[in-house]
Write an enzyme that holds these catalytic residues in place. Structure first.
Site, PDB file in Angstrom:
ATOM      1  N   ASP A  29       2.507  17.675   2.288  1.00  0.00           N
ATOM      2  CA  ASP A  29       1.556  16.759   2.720  1.00  0.00           C
ATOM      3  C   ASP A  29       0.596  17.300   3.756  1.00  0.00           C
ATOM      4  OD1 ASP A  29       0.806  14.548   1.048  1.00  0.00           O
ATOM      5  OD2 ASP A  29       0.478  14.048   3.182  1.00  0.00           O
ATOM      6  N   ASN A  85       2.937   6.984  -7.272  1.00  0.00           N
ATOM      7  CA  ASN A  85       2.017   5.905  -6.829  1.00  0.00           C
ATOM      8  C   ASN A  85       1.346   6.143  -7.958  1.00  0.00           C
ATOM      9  OD1 ASN A  85       2.772   4.976  -4.191  1.00  0.00           O
ATOM     10  ND2 ASN A  85       1.613   7.035  -3.049  1.00  0.00           N
ATOM     11  N   GLN A  92      -2.505   5.098  -5.532  1.00  0.00           N
ATOM     12  CA  GLN A  92      -2.781   6.490  -5.281  1.00  0.00           C
ATOM     13  C   GLN A  92      -4.238   7.172  -4.875  1.00  0.00           C
ATOM     14  OE1 GLN A  92      -2.588   7.291  -9.596  1.00  0.00           O
ATOM     15  NE2 GLN A  92      -3.082   9.851  -9.787  1.00  0.00           N
ATOM     16  N   VAL A  94      -5.182  10.948  -5.073  1.00  0.00           N
ATOM     17  CA  VAL A  94      -5.141  11.754  -5.860  1.00  0.00           C
ATOM     18  C   VAL A  94      -5.686  11.469  -6.456  1.00  0.00           C
ATOM     19  CG1 VAL A  94      -5.205  14.022  -5.761  1.00  0.00           C
ATOM     20  CG2 VAL A  94      -4.941  13.245  -4.064  1.00  0.00           C
ATOM     21  N   HIS A  98       1.605  13.430  -9.016  1.00  0.00           N
ATOM     22  CA  HIS A  98       2.321  14.085  -8.630  1.00  0.00           C
ATOM     23  C   HIS A  98       3.728  13.552  -7.397  1.00  0.00           C
ATOM     24  CE1 HIS A  98      -0.958  12.159  -6.045  1.00  0.00           C
ATOM     25  NE2 HIS A  98       0.508  11.677  -5.570  1.00  0.00           N
ATOM     26  N   ILE A  99       4.634  14.333  -7.521  1.00  0.00           N
ATOM     27  CA  ILE A  99       5.818  12.834  -6.949  1.00  0.00           C
ATOM     28  C   ILE A  99       5.738  13.523  -5.147  1.00  0.00           C
ATOM     29  CG2 ILE A  99       8.144  13.275  -7.089  1.00  0.00           C
ATOM     30  CD1 ILE A  99       8.179  13.450  -9.720  1.00  0.00           C
ATOM     31  N   HIS A 100       5.901  12.405  -4.780  1.00  0.00           N
ATOM     32  CA  HIS A 100       6.296  11.916  -3.249  1.00  0.00           C
ATOM     33  C   HIS A 100       7.955  12.816  -3.160  1.00  0.00           C
ATOM     34  CE1 HIS A 100       1.968  10.896  -1.948  1.00  0.00           C
ATOM     35  NE2 HIS A 100       2.541  10.560  -2.384  1.00  0.00           N
TER      36      HIS A 100
END
Ligand code: 5GP
Length: 112
Positions: A29, A85, A92, A94, A98-100
């Site tokens: 990130d 998110n 969220q 973007v 996606h997974i953080h």
């Protein structure tokens, strides 16, 4: 219009990509919220988890499997947090699923 993560996947925008296969990529990130902050991103631009469908199950499972392997590889056996998110009110920013994966510090619960 390509999403930010599609542009990163094609190399149009630079990022530190740590892993890549035929279905996803893992990048650091740009504004990390923990000492380790990775994003696990499908190459297919699904806008959010809410936009996934039942047929995306194998892909979603793959993303979690890659997340687990990244946790094993990069969190130095420490605990980690996994976040998706989903929607602007949930944080969220973007519109590409996606997974953080966050690690390297303690995390409060409930999250803000
Ligand atoms: P979201 O807020 O949608 O759940 O997560 C988007 C994440 O993408 C944020 O944590 C944000 O810091 C990260 N991000 C935004 N722009 C860039 C970029 O250009 N490069 C990288 N590597 N991460 C980005």
């Amino acid at each position: 219009m390509a999403t930010l993560f599609e542009k990163i996947a094609t190399g149009a925008i630079a990022a530190e990509i740590l892993y890549r296969d035929d279905r996803c990529m893992v990048l650091r990130d740009i504004a990390p919220k923990a000492p380790l902050h990775l994003l696990i991103v499908p190459l297919q631009p699904i806008p959010s988890l809410a936009a996934a469908n039942d047929g995306d199950g194998p892909l979603l499972g793959h993303l979690l499997t890659v997340t687990r392997k990244m946790g094993e590889q990069f969190s130095q056996k420490a605990d980690y947090r996994v976040v998706i998110n989903c929607g602007a009110a949930a944080g969220q920013t973007v519109p590409h699923l996606h997974i953080h994966l966050l690690a390297g510090r303690d995390f409060a619960w409930p999250p803000g």
